[in-house]
Design a protein around this motif. Structure first.
Motif, PDB file in Angstrom:
ATOM      1  N   ASP A 118      -4.572  82.021 108.572  1.00  0.00           N
ATOM      2  CA  ASP A 118      -5.339  83.391 107.617  1.00  0.00           C
ATOM      3  C   ASP A 118      -6.595  82.939 108.417  1.00  0.00           C
ATOM      4  O   ASP A 118      -6.700  82.415 108.108  1.00  0.00           O
ATOM      5  CB  ASP A 118      -5.104  83.222 106.705  1.00  0.00           C
ATOM      6  N   SER A 121     -10.904  87.370 108.027  1.00  0.00           N
ATOM      7  CA  SER A 121     -10.215  87.875 106.546  1.00  0.00           C
ATOM      8  C   SER A 121     -11.591  88.620 105.996  1.00  0.00           C
ATOM      9  O   SER A 121     -12.338  87.567 104.801  1.00  0.00           O
ATOM     10  CB  SER A 121      -9.916  86.955 105.603  1.00  0.00           C
ATOM     11  N   PRO A 122     -12.576  89.908 107.199  1.00  0.00           N
ATOM     12  CA  PRO A 122     -13.687  90.438 105.937  1.00  0.00           C
ATOM     13  C   PRO A 122     -13.085  90.735 104.997  1.00  0.00           C
ATOM     14  O   PRO A 122     -12.114  91.238 104.944  1.00  0.00           O
ATOM     15  CB  PRO A 122     -14.475  91.052 107.347  1.00  0.00           C
ATOM     16  N   ASN A 123     -14.183  91.486 104.747  1.00  0.00           N
ATOM     17  CA  ASN A 123     -13.728  92.180 103.378  1.00  0.00           C
ATOM     18  C   ASN A 123     -14.462  93.972 103.814  1.00  0.00           C
ATOM     19  O   ASN A 123     -15.729  93.924 104.700  1.00  0.00           O
ATOM     20  CB  ASN A 123     -14.913  92.356 102.197  1.00  0.00           C
ATOM     21  N   HIS A 158      -6.202  88.254 106.522  1.00  0.00           N
ATOM     22  CA  HIS A 158      -6.225  88.577 105.409  1.00  0.00           C
ATOM     23  C   HIS A 158      -7.699  89.439 104.860  1.00  0.00           C
ATOM     24  O   HIS A 158      -8.341  89.003 103.908  1.00  0.00           O
ATOM     25  CB  HIS A 158      -5.857  87.852 104.168  1.00  0.00           C
ATOM     26  N   GLY A 160      -9.884  91.426 103.123  1.00  0.00           N
ATOM     27  CA  GLY A 160     -10.839  91.828 101.932  1.00  0.00           C
ATOM     28  C   GLY A 160     -10.521  93.811 101.320  1.00  0.00           C
ATOM     29  O   GLY A 160     -11.761  94.341 101.389  1.00  0.00           O
ATOM     30  N   GLU A 257      -5.908  92.500 100.917  1.00  0.00           N
ATOM     31  CA  GLU A 257      -5.215  91.977 100.000  1.00  0.00           C
ATOM     32  C   GLU A 257      -3.988  92.933  99.482  1.00  0.00           C
ATOM     33  O   GLU A 257      -3.341  92.442  98.123  1.00  0.00           O
ATOM     34  CB  GLU A 257      -6.330  90.975  99.240  1.00  0.00           C
ATOM     35  N   TYR A 323      -7.808  87.508  92.641  1.00  0.00           N
ATOM     36  CA  TYR A 323      -7.937  87.213  93.892  1.00  0.00           C
ATOM     37  C   TYR A 323      -6.966  85.622  93.676  1.00  0.00           C
ATOM     38  O   TYR A 323      -6.093  85.392  95.061  1.00  0.00           O
ATOM     39  CB  TYR A 323      -9.636  86.249  94.212  1.00  0.00           C
ATOM     40  N   ASP A 327      -3.800  85.129  95.981  1.00  0.00           N
ATOM     41  CA  ASP A 327      -2.718  84.559  96.916  1.00  0.00           C
ATOM     42  C   ASP A 327      -1.834  83.723  97.076  1.00  0.00           C
ATOM     43  O   ASP A 327      -1.035  83.535  97.963  1.00  0.00           O
ATOM     44  CB  ASP A 327      -4.128  83.777  97.195  1.00  0.00           C
ATOM     45  N   ILE A 345      -5.663  78.478 106.582  1.00  0.00           N
ATOM     46  CA  ILE A 345      -6.202  79.583 105.699  1.00  0.00           C
ATOM     47  C   ILE A 345      -8.123  79.482 105.710  1.00  0.00           C
ATOM     48  O   ILE A 345      -8.052  77.751 105.161  1.00  0.00           O
ATOM     49  CB  ILE A 345      -6.908  79.885 104.243  1.00  0.00           C
ATOM     50  N   THR A 347     -11.578  79.842 105.593  1.00  0.00           N
ATOM     51  CA  THR A 347     -12.891  80.363 104.806  1.00  0.00           C
ATOM     52  C   THR A 347     -14.132  79.327 104.802  1.00  0.00           C
ATOM     53  O   THR A 347     -14.121  77.936 104.991  1.00  0.00           O
ATOM     54  CB  THR A 347     -12.581  80.942 103.256  1.00  0.00           C
ATOM     55  N   GLN A 351     -14.929  78.027  98.997  1.00  0.00           N
ATOM     56  CA  GLN A 351     -13.899  78.592  97.765  1.00  0.00           C
ATOM     57  C   GLN A 351     -13.651  76.782  98.237  1.00  0.00           C
ATOM     58  O   GLN A 351     -11.797  77.386  97.673  1.00  0.00           O
ATOM     59  CB  GLN A 351     -13.269  79.060  98.674  1.00  0.00           C
ATOM     60  N   PHE A 355      -8.909  76.737  96.632  1.00  0.00           N
ATOM     61  CA  PHE A 355      -8.189  76.404  97.137  1.00  0.00           C
ATOM     62  C   PHE A 355      -7.136  75.320  96.764  1.00  0.00           C
ATOM     63  O   PHE A 355      -6.645  74.991  97.192  1.00  0.00           O
ATOM     64  CB  PHE A 355      -8.177  76.209  98.718  1.00  0.00           C
TER      65      PHE A 355
HETATM   66  N1  ARG Z   1     -11.679  88.130 102.072  1.00  0.00           N
HETATM   67  C1  ARG Z   1     -12.595  86.524 101.843  1.00  0.00           C
HETATM   68  C2  ARG Z   1     -13.884  86.420 102.363  1.00  0.00           C
HETATM   69  O1  ARG Z   1     -14.422  87.065 102.664  1.00  0.00           O
HETATM   70  C3  ARG Z   1     -11.848  85.783 102.262  1.00  0.00           C
HETATM   71  C4  ARG Z   1      -9.646  85.794 102.725  1.00  0.00           C
HETATM   72  C5  ARG Z   1      -9.691  84.212 102.987  1.00  0.00           C
HETATM   73  N2  ARG Z   1      -7.881  84.698 102.561  1.00  0.00           N
HETATM   74  C6  ARG Z   1      -7.353  84.289 101.578  1.00  0.00           C
HETATM   75  N3  ARG Z   1      -5.937  83.916 101.661  1.00  0.00           N
HETATM   76  N4  ARG Z   1      -8.192  83.998 100.560  1.00  0.00           N
HETATM   77  O2  ARG Z   1     -14.529  85.933 101.123  1.00  0.00           O
END
Ligand code: ARG
Length: 584
Positions: A118, A121-123, A158, A160, A257, A323, A327, A345, A347, A351, A355
């Motif tokens: 994973d 994973s941008p938003n 993944h 956001g 998500e 969140y 997850d 994963i 990041t 975070q 996790f």
């Molecule tokens: N979209 C999240 C961010 O920009 C990262 C996601 C990472 N993956 C996950 N399964 N939480 O911070």
């Protein structure tokens, strides 16, 4: 092919096992040739446990060690290390096998593993900025490496695409949108409206009201809002894809998500039923089960009054999930869909707490699940001033602009070195060099440390940089272009006479030993550093040993060393997501 390390470890094991049936064999390559090629501290560990003299134990092991055809008689050093020196002719046969091996000496794993990675994973509705490059590049490199090793990989983006930010975005879209600006640069416009609304939200009750209303409508399936939300995702995905195309990064699935929304309620119910989560002040939370030492317990936090609860929220008091819930649903889906051996994963380091809680919940919720869950985190990119890397006016740096600048700067350099090449060709080389420089600078540091972003350093043709490695490759290719006839290697002709030749052969043979270790702790920097050592070893060889001016077996061997070096450099860079030009 079998690596020297594996051959030697097997012989060592045969010598140790009858003496210590339970022993774990330790064997590592040496950095210093004075200690031979490989060294083991196994005698010291075993002697300590058996309360015996380590040098005596080492002597006993050596007494049973079969060195035939592989090493010189092993030596005992220091407090009880055993040093091994590979027979010179053994390097010759290994090198011959390496030259004929499409896997470049990388062994096939005992069993192919299934990975889910994973990454990126941008938003939605936010431009990808410089911080996203780390997750994207790191994930891509780990995926490439795992695949080349022979494992199966699912690359999962993944994104956001759900959450409270859409309340603000919907209000902004309906009241402040500039259509023309949206068409020019959708992400910039969405970011602008988001920022404006979120500023108003701080102080203006009417905005707060409106945001809550739009969000509620979206969450309860209002067609208009769902349509706008889909449009925001579509526009964002278009721009993400443009960047992935440039970076040559691909995904097998993009499950954002929102994909997991249908399962969230069941997850919360299941957690409650299994006694993992419970109600607390109207919300549903996971608390410590006090099985871990306080310091390691992610559900405890320390303040001036001592340890207190730091629960993980899985359902807010208004009934919505968050969140963490998403997850957990994601985890469940991945376990069911792919039966992975490991889920990785990626990041940034902020975070970690999330996790750590997620892993602990996972263990309590699904103690039987075999998949390992690894949070691979990384540090920040800093500017010259040691603060997070920003533009002069303090804005975050957009990834697309950064990549443009990399290519432009590389073009200046390529033009300086090669003014005669046609422009289209110079641009293509600059693209490869510029992107390579940015990627390599990002993968080279230990991922957990912050690094200072420096154009001059990363684009330099000297030092531990992508251009240096690419240039080394180009230099080798140019040797072959000078030959009158296409060169093919004949296996009968390998003779390593000069120390610089043996040193290079030895380095090349380490590729197959280093690559499998990278996934242990998810560290592509080990590969970057190896490639740099390889290029430096090649340059020493090239200075000491004329290639084209030599003759007979010497010439064939040297050409072979050049050819394998180019192949390992090319493959190694490829595994880091970096291409090589043929000219530079
Ligand atoms: N979209 C999240 C961010 O920009 C990262 C996601 C990472 N993956 C996950 N399964 N939480 O911070």
């Amino acid at each position: 092919m079998v690596t020297l390390h594996a051959l030697l470890a097997e012989r060592l094991e045969l010598a140790v096992r009858p003496l210590f049936p339970e022993a774990k064999i330790q064997l590592s390559g040496t950095a210093d040739a004075r200690f031979g090629d490989y060294q083991s501290n196994v005698a010291m560990t075993l002697a300590k446990a058996a309360r015996r003299n380590p040098r005596e134990v080492a002597a006993e092991i050596i007494g049973r060690f079969d060195s035939s055809g592989l090493t010189l008689p092993p030596e005992i050093a220091g407090a009880g290390f055993i040093n091994f020196r590979i027979l010179p002719e053994r390097f010759e046969t290994q090198l011959t096998s390496l030259a004929g091996d499409a896997r470049l000496g990388v062994p096939v794993p005992p069993r192919p593993l299934q990975y889910v990675i994973d990454f990126s994973s941008p938003n939605v509705a936010k431009p990808m900025h410089v911080g996203h490059i780390r997750s994207t590049i790191l994930g891509d490199a780990l995926a490439r490496i795992a695949e080349f090793l022979g494992h199966n990989v699912v690359r999962d983006n993944h994104i956001g695409d759900w959450g409270t930010q859409f309340g603000m975005l919907l209000v902004g879209w309906k009241t402040r949108m500039d259509r023309a600006a949206l068409e020019r640069d959708p992400l910039a416009e969405m970011e602008r409206i988001y920022k404006e609304v979120s500023a108003a939200y701080q102080t203006d009750p009417a905005t707060q009201e409106a945001v809550r209303g739009e969000l509620l409508k979206l969450q309860s399936g209002d067609e208009e809002n769902l349509g706008l939300w889909r449009e925001m995702i579509r526009l964002s995905q278009g721009q993400f894809d443009a960047i992935y195309g440039r970076l040559e990064v691909r995904f097998d699935v993009t499950l954002g998500e929102s994909f997991y929304n249908p399962w969230l309620r069941d997850i919360v119910a299941d957690l409650k039923e299994k006694g993992v989560a419970r109600e607390s002040e109207g919300a549903v939370c996971v608390f410590s089960d006090h099985t871990l030492p306080e310091k390691e317990d992610p559900f405890l936090i320390r303040d001036e009054n001592g340890w207190r609860d730091n629960p993980a929220l899985v359902q807010k008091s208004d009934g919505t999930a968050n969140y963490t819930t998403t997850d957990l649903a994601t985890l469940q889906y991945r376990l069911k869909t792919w039966s992975p051996d490991e889920i990785i994963i990626i990041t940034d380091g902020r975070q970690q707490q999330h996790f750590r809680q997620l892993s602990a919940i996972y263990q309590r919720w699904q103690p039987e699940a075999p998949a390992k869950l690894s949070h691979v985190w990384f540090g920040s990119i800093l500017g010259d001033d040691g603060k997070p890397f920003k533009t002069r006016s303090g804005e975050t740096i957009r990834l697309s602009g950064l990549l443009d600048e990399a290519e432009e700067r590389a073009l200046v350099q390529v033009t300086e070195k090669n003014p005669g090449l046609p422009e289209a060709e110079r641009r293509e080389i600059a693209r490869i060099v510029g992107l390579g420089a940015v990627k390599y600078a990002d993968l080279l540091p230990n991922r957990q440390s912050d690094y200072v972003f420096s154009w001059d350093k990363m684009l330099s043709f000297q030092g531990n940089t992508a251009p240096y490695l690419q240039y080394s490759y180009v230099r080798i290719r140019s040797i072959f272009r000078k030959l009158e006839m296409a060169w093919t290697f004949s296996a009968a002709e390998v003779s390593l006479a000069e120390p610089a030749e043996t040193a290079l052969a030895k380095k090349l043979l380490q590729f197959g030993e280093i690559l499998p270790t990278i996934l242990d702790d998810h560290r592509p920097n080990l590969l970057a550093n190896y490639l740099h050592e390889l290029a430096s070893t090649f340059h020493s060889f090239f200075e000491a040993c004329p290639v084209l001016k030599s003759e007979g077996t010497t010439r064939e061997t040297r050409l072979l060393l050049c050819d394998v070096t180019a192949r390992v450099l090319e493959k190694g860079l490829f595994l880091l997501g970096i291409a090589v030009p043929e000219k530079m």
